[in-house]
Design an enzyme around this catalytic site. Structure first.
Site, PDB file in Angstrom:
ATOM      1  N   LEU B  67       0.777  -1.354   0.007  1.00  0.00           N
ATOM      2  CA  LEU B  67      -0.134   0.053  -0.172  1.00  0.00           C
ATOM      3  C   LEU B  67       0.730   1.156  -0.003  1.00  0.00           C
ATOM      4  O   LEU B  67       0.367   2.559  -0.307  1.00  0.00           O
ATOM      5  CB  LEU B  67      -0.954   0.021   1.196  1.00  0.00           C
ATOM      6  CG  LEU B  67      -2.087  -1.026   1.094  1.00  0.00           C
ATOM      7  CD1 LEU B  67      -2.842  -1.042   2.264  1.00  0.00           C
ATOM      8  CD2 LEU B  67      -2.795  -1.244  -0.346  1.00  0.00           C
ATOM      9  N   ARG B  68       1.896   1.215   0.050  1.00  0.00           N
ATOM     10  CA  ARG B  68       3.278   2.144  -0.094  1.00  0.00           C
ATOM     11  C   ARG B  68       3.073   3.283   0.832  1.00  0.00           C
ATOM     12  O   ARG B  68       3.762   4.021   0.751  1.00  0.00           O
ATOM     13  CB  ARG B  68       3.105   2.738  -1.483  1.00  0.00           C
ATOM     14  CG  ARG B  68       3.133   1.802  -2.504  1.00  0.00           C
ATOM     15  CD  ARG B  68       4.403   0.991  -2.694  1.00  0.00           C
ATOM     16  NE  ARG B  68       4.622   0.318  -4.006  1.00  0.00           N
ATOM     17  CZ  ARG B  68       5.149  -0.584  -3.978  1.00  0.00           C
ATOM     18  NH1 ARG B  68       6.241  -1.061  -2.894  1.00  0.00           N
ATOM     19  NH2 ARG B  68       5.583  -1.270  -5.254  1.00  0.00           N
ATOM     20  N   ASN B  98       7.720  -2.764   3.291  1.00  0.00           N
ATOM     21  CA  ASN B  98       8.857  -2.047   2.887  1.00  0.00           C
ATOM     22  C   ASN B  98       8.388  -0.558   2.323  1.00  0.00           C
ATOM     23  O   ASN B  98       8.365  -0.221   1.237  1.00  0.00           O
ATOM     24  CB  ASN B  98       9.220  -2.739   1.478  1.00  0.00           C
ATOM     25  CG  ASN B  98       8.306  -3.087   0.561  1.00  0.00           C
ATOM     26  OD1 ASN B  98       7.061  -3.202   0.834  1.00  0.00           O
ATOM     27  ND2 ASN B  98       8.658  -3.275  -0.685  1.00  0.00           N
ATOM     28  N   ASP B 156       9.996  -8.267   3.055  1.00  0.00           N
ATOM     29  CA  ASP B 156       9.628  -8.601   1.955  1.00  0.00           C
ATOM     30  C   ASP B 156      10.575  -7.896   0.901  1.00  0.00           C
ATOM     31  O   ASP B 156      10.667  -6.401   1.058  1.00  0.00           O
ATOM     32  CB  ASP B 156       8.290  -8.167   1.726  1.00  0.00           C
ATOM     33  CG  ASP B 156       7.691  -8.474   0.080  1.00  0.00           C
ATOM     34  OD1 ASP B 156       8.050  -9.794  -0.029  1.00  0.00           O
ATOM     35  OD2 ASP B 156       7.314  -7.949  -0.543  1.00  0.00           O
ATOM     36  N   HIS B 236       5.203 -15.563  -2.624  1.00  0.00           N
ATOM     37  CA  HIS B 236       5.361 -15.799  -4.164  1.00  0.00           C
ATOM     38  C   HIS B 236       6.255 -16.558  -4.595  1.00  0.00           C
ATOM     39  O   HIS B 236       7.172 -16.437  -5.619  1.00  0.00           O
ATOM     40  CB  HIS B 236       5.726 -14.270  -4.710  1.00  0.00           C
ATOM     41  CG  HIS B 236       6.555 -13.273  -4.021  1.00  0.00           C
ATOM     42  ND1 HIS B 236       8.022 -13.869  -3.676  1.00  0.00           N
ATOM     43  CD2 HIS B 236       6.692 -12.200  -3.352  1.00  0.00           C
ATOM     44  CE1 HIS B 236       8.654 -13.159  -2.830  1.00  0.00           C
ATOM     45  NE2 HIS B 236       7.858 -12.082  -2.846  1.00  0.00           N
ATOM     46  N   ASP B 328       0.428  -9.909  -4.519  1.00  0.00           N
ATOM     47  CA  ASP B 328       1.776  -9.041  -4.546  1.00  0.00           C
ATOM     48  C   ASP B 328       1.621  -7.821  -5.349  1.00  0.00           C
ATOM     49  O   ASP B 328       2.513  -7.342  -6.003  1.00  0.00           O
ATOM     50  CB  ASP B 328       3.036  -9.920  -5.130  1.00  0.00           C
ATOM     51  CG  ASP B 328       4.452  -9.242  -4.783  1.00  0.00           C
ATOM     52  OD1 ASP B 328       4.214  -8.506  -4.073  1.00  0.00           O
ATOM     53  OD2 ASP B 328       5.220  -9.504  -5.220  1.00  0.00           O
ATOM     54  N   HIS B 332       3.223   1.238  -8.933  1.00  0.00           N
ATOM     55  CA  HIS B 332       4.402   2.243  -9.211  1.00  0.00           C
ATOM     56  C   HIS B 332       3.786   3.372  -9.958  1.00  0.00           C
ATOM     57  O   HIS B 332       2.842   3.196 -10.659  1.00  0.00           O
ATOM     58  CB  HIS B 332       5.455   1.715  -9.990  1.00  0.00           C
ATOM     59  CG  HIS B 332       6.363   0.477  -9.111  1.00  0.00           C
ATOM     60  ND1 HIS B 332       7.165   1.042  -8.165  1.00  0.00           N
ATOM     61  CD2 HIS B 332       6.390  -0.817  -9.141  1.00  0.00           C
ATOM     62  CE1 HIS B 332       7.644  -0.033  -7.618  1.00  0.00           C
ATOM     63  NE2 HIS B 332       7.101  -1.099  -8.156  1.00  0.00           N
TER      64      HIS B 332
END
Lengths: 337, 458
Positions: B67-68, B98, B156, B236, B328, B332
């Site tokens: 979700l950044r 991350n 991750d 993954h 996953d 971007h």
């Protein structure tokens, strides 16, 4: 005079040239060129070589056209060769120097291309460290893109000049046994030549230590290798066997970083096992030739005696390069389209 | 939470957790499931969704998405990401740590949960870091993060390379009983790689990532899980070799689970050569690369692999070796992807295309519909511990999280329709079969597609 094929065109001068058969807007790799396309490049190059033999080595063919060289990697010969080719055809030449560091600083490749487009570039000649960069470029601008080397992927003008040079020494590429000797894994020249030379009917032999050979060539479980997506080539890790009976040998530049990357125990051992020496040269057929895409590491992949010996056509490759690049520029933005 | 009753009528109701697959109705009230069966009558003032011809099942649970937030809000936010989740049929998403700063403390976990309460359209369950700053050097305060609401732990994108630290992380996790989610990548082997190592990477002159880069770490962590008795979840999975290792580990009783993504189940390495190439098929005669080759939308880590890997992964979903399908989802910004292939960011924006991509496997007969639903509901729910209790299930009294989808509807993935900030999907332009018609979270409609038949209260 529109004469498409045949011997008659071979004697044409640039002023008589007409190449309606050329259909490509870009030159991204040799893989998309048919045998006829490649022959047309050769015929056009014949005319360009004639121009280069004149007292005034300049024709007005591309007057008013703007050609940009956009090099993201250092290069001396390719850049000089393209710029000389463009000038010989009376095009305006703009050199755009882009260092690798400006990319890392966030200067966008696409933004640069759009700027060049807006400035009126008709053709953009790109050298880039990243494989595929010219393909990205071709999607974003309408100018013709000429690939002057992208990463490990392709170097079409080099391949075409290699083949053109061979054509001056052999009646036909068909059936020639050509050995690429050395670092195939990292070589864009080898990749383009594999496509080009097999298209012209030559047998290509790759000879190098297994660490420098793309894994895919040594495995049997990759179906597409033999179904037309990668041409069939022969692999031979033993240099003596590879060279035995060959017509052409092309040692590839070995970068010393390969030792640090763990791909080779030492440059010394590489030299001992794979250097093209006078003794190894004797394994080739009579009238065989030695090529090198440059820049050479004399004393590493090739001994100086061989590099400057009777069978070497390395300097001829360089001088032919200008003619090939004139032909490509002419075909994509001059008469061809 | 919606108090008004909602009746979904006449759909094919599939709930693998209670082995239900029948035509029937579902009544929701007060944010909970209050009735499952046939012939349920709607209470007064209730909203009614006519679901004839549609599939009704528990809302999907995504074990793995990005979700950044915080730090990369230009790529995605909790708000935009959960909107994409709702559109894809997901009612619970586990977000990876991350971020910048990484989710390696109770405070950052609480931040994401607060954001989710304020702006989220569906449930967000954060995953905390295994090590501080995802540096692989010192353990992060996992127990405190677990208390704050973390449901699992992962570095991750960065594997814990130091085997001793990984061993201790697994041992430590035994005290709070949550799984470590393992991004398996031997960085020494993957260095310089930007796609699968094979004929396509050679063809394109791109650095390759060999299957062994993943399998080495899967093997290492299976042995560490066995040694410590701790739970490990392989994120993954992308290769046939990993599948084989996981299958054998399960047979031996190692506490291991695994997930696979929709893109690794449906796309192969040749997708990097462009959609045109794949559409033309292997047998086409053209040798030149298509103009859309070096497609950065197909750049992902782990990379898209081979047809043989896909076959093994699909089989592993069917036979239970793989427990869950996770997206996953890695959104971007435009500039991260519209550039040279080697410099492009890795990742695929996947929440909105997951069902459509996966239903392709069902319509080809490669996967049972019930199995697919299970891997998106009961499968992931079972891995998440007490905070996920009752999720992924249509049993009375549990949360009214539901997705309604049309298994036959075809739709074209178009960039302008993607609600995630990340438009980076290799399915762009593809026609997918299987479309989410409505998503209900805690009894409230959070997404409805055009054409859904709804009547009653507004």
């Amino acid at each position: 005079m529109a004469q498409r094929k045949g011997n008659a065109t071979e004697s044409q001068t640039i002023e008589q040239m007409d190449t309606p058969a050329w259909q490509h807007r870009h030159v991204l790799d040799v893989d998309c060129l048919s045998r006829d396309d490649i022959r047309l490049v050769f015929q056009t190059t014949d005319a360009m070589m004639e121009v280069l033999s004149r007292e005034v080595r300049r024709v007005p063919t591309l007057r008013g056209k703007t050609i940009v060289t956009l090099f993201y990697e250092p290069s001396t010969r390719t850049r000089a060769s393209f710029e000389m080719a463009a000038k010989n055809l009376s095009a305006d030449v703009v050199s755009f120097a882009a260092s690798g560091s400006s990319v890392e600083k966030g200067e966008s490749f696409i933004d640069t291309l759009r700027t060049l487009q807006a400035l009126g570039a008709d053709a953009i000649i790109i050298r880039h460290k990243q494989s595929g960069a010219p393909y990205v470029a071709a999607r974003h601008v309408s100018a013709s893109i000429l690939n002057a080397g992208d990463g490990w992927h392709a170097h079409p003008s080099q391949s075409l000049l290699d083949m053109y040079t061979l054509r001056r020494h052999f009646p036909d590429l068909q059936g020639l046994r050509i050995v690429m000797l050395g670092d195939v894994l990292h070589s864009r020249v080898a990749r383009s030549n594999i496509w080009g030379m097999t298209t012209m009917g030559a047998q290509v032999v790759l000879c190098c230590p297994p660490t420098l050979l793309p894994d895919v060539f040594s495995r049997s479980d990759h179906g597409p290798v033999t179904s037309g997506y990668l041409p069939e080539v022969t692999i031979e890790t033993d240099v003596e066997k590879a060279l035995d009976g060959a017509d052409v040998v092309m040692p590839l530049r070995l970068q010393t970083e390969r030792q640090e990357a763990g791909l080779l125990p030492s440059v010394r051992e590489y030299v001992e096992r794979y250097q093209l020496t006078v003794a190894r040269l004797r394994l080739l057929r009579k009238h065989s030739v030695v090529m090198h895409p440059g820049p050479m590491n004399e004393g590493v992949e090739i001994s100086p005696e061989v590099a400057y010996g009777m069978q070497s056509v390395i300097e001829e490759q360089v001088s032919v390069g200008v003619g090939i690049r004139m032909a490509l520029l002419y075909l994509v933005i001059g008469g061809g389209r | 939470m919606k108090a008004e009753p909602l009746l979904i009528r006449g759909g094919r109701t599939i709930d693998p957790s209670s082995k239900l697959d029948d035509i029937g109705d579902i009544l929701l009230q007060g944010g909970k499931v209050v009735g499952v069966g046939s012939g349920i009558t709607a209470p007064e003032y209730s909203t009614v969704i006519e679901a004839a011809g549609l599939v009704i099942c528990p809302g999907f649970i995504d074990l793995h998405c990005h979700l950044r937030e915080p730090g990369y809000e230009h790529k995605e936010t909790v708000a935009s990401g959960t909107r994409a989740a709702a559109k894809g049929g997901f009612t619970t998403v586990c977000c990876m740590p991350n971020t910048n700063p990484p989710l390696d403390s109770a405070a950052t976990i609480e931040y994401v949960l607060a954001k989710s309460r304020a702006e989220g359209l569906v449930r967000v369950l954060p995953v905390g870091c295994i090590t501080k700053g995802r540096q692989g050097k010192e353990l992060a305060e996992m127990a405190e993060m677990a208390r704050a609401g973390a449901v699992a732990f992962s570095d991750d994108g960065e594997p814990v390379l130091d085997s001793r630290i990984m061993r201790h992380a697994l041992e430590y996790s035994l005290s709070f009983g949550l799984p470590l989610v393992d991004h398996c990548e031997d960085k020494a082997l993957s260095a310089g790689g930007v796609m699968n190592e094979g004929w396509v990477s050679n063809r394109l002159g791109l650095g390759g990532i060999p299957a062994a880069a993943e399998e080495n770490m899967v093997a290492r962590d299976i042995s560490l899980a066995q040694q410590t008795g701790a739970r490990i979840h392989i994120a993954h999975v992308s290769t046939a070799g990993s599948v084989e290792l996981i299958r054998r580990a399960k047979e031996k009783g190692v506490r291991i689970t695994a997930e696979v993504t929709p893109h690794h189940l449906t796309l192969a390495e040749d997708r990097v050569m462009g959609r045109e190439f794949v559409a033309a098929g292997y047998s086409c005669g053209a040798r030149g690369l298509p103009s859309d080759s070096y497609d950065t939308d197909a750049k992902v880590n782990p990379p898209l692999r081979t047809a043989a890997d896909i076959e093994a992964l699909v089989e592993a979903v069917g036979d239970g070796t793989i427990d869950a399908i996770a997206t996953d989802h890695a959104p971007h910004a435009w500039e991260d992807k519209v550039c040279e292939f080697g410099l492009a960011a890795v990742g695929i924006s996947g929440l909105e295309t997951a069902l459509g991509a996966l239903m392709g496997l069902v319509s080809r007969g490669d996967l049972e519909l019930n199995t697919l639903v299970s891997k998106l509901t009961a499968g992931p729910s079972g891995l998440l511990g007490s905070r996920a209790k009752g999720l992924g299930s249509l049993v009375e009294g549990f949360a009214a999280d539901i997705v309604i989808f049309d298994p036959e509807a075809e739709w074209v993935v178009q960039e302008q329709d993607i609600v995630s900030k990340g438009k980076n999907t290799p399915f762009k332009g593809a026609t997918l079969r299987g479309k989410v018609m409505a998503t209900i979270f805690e009894g409230g409609l959070v997404y409805r597609a055009d054409g859904l038949k709804v009547r009653g209260a507004k």
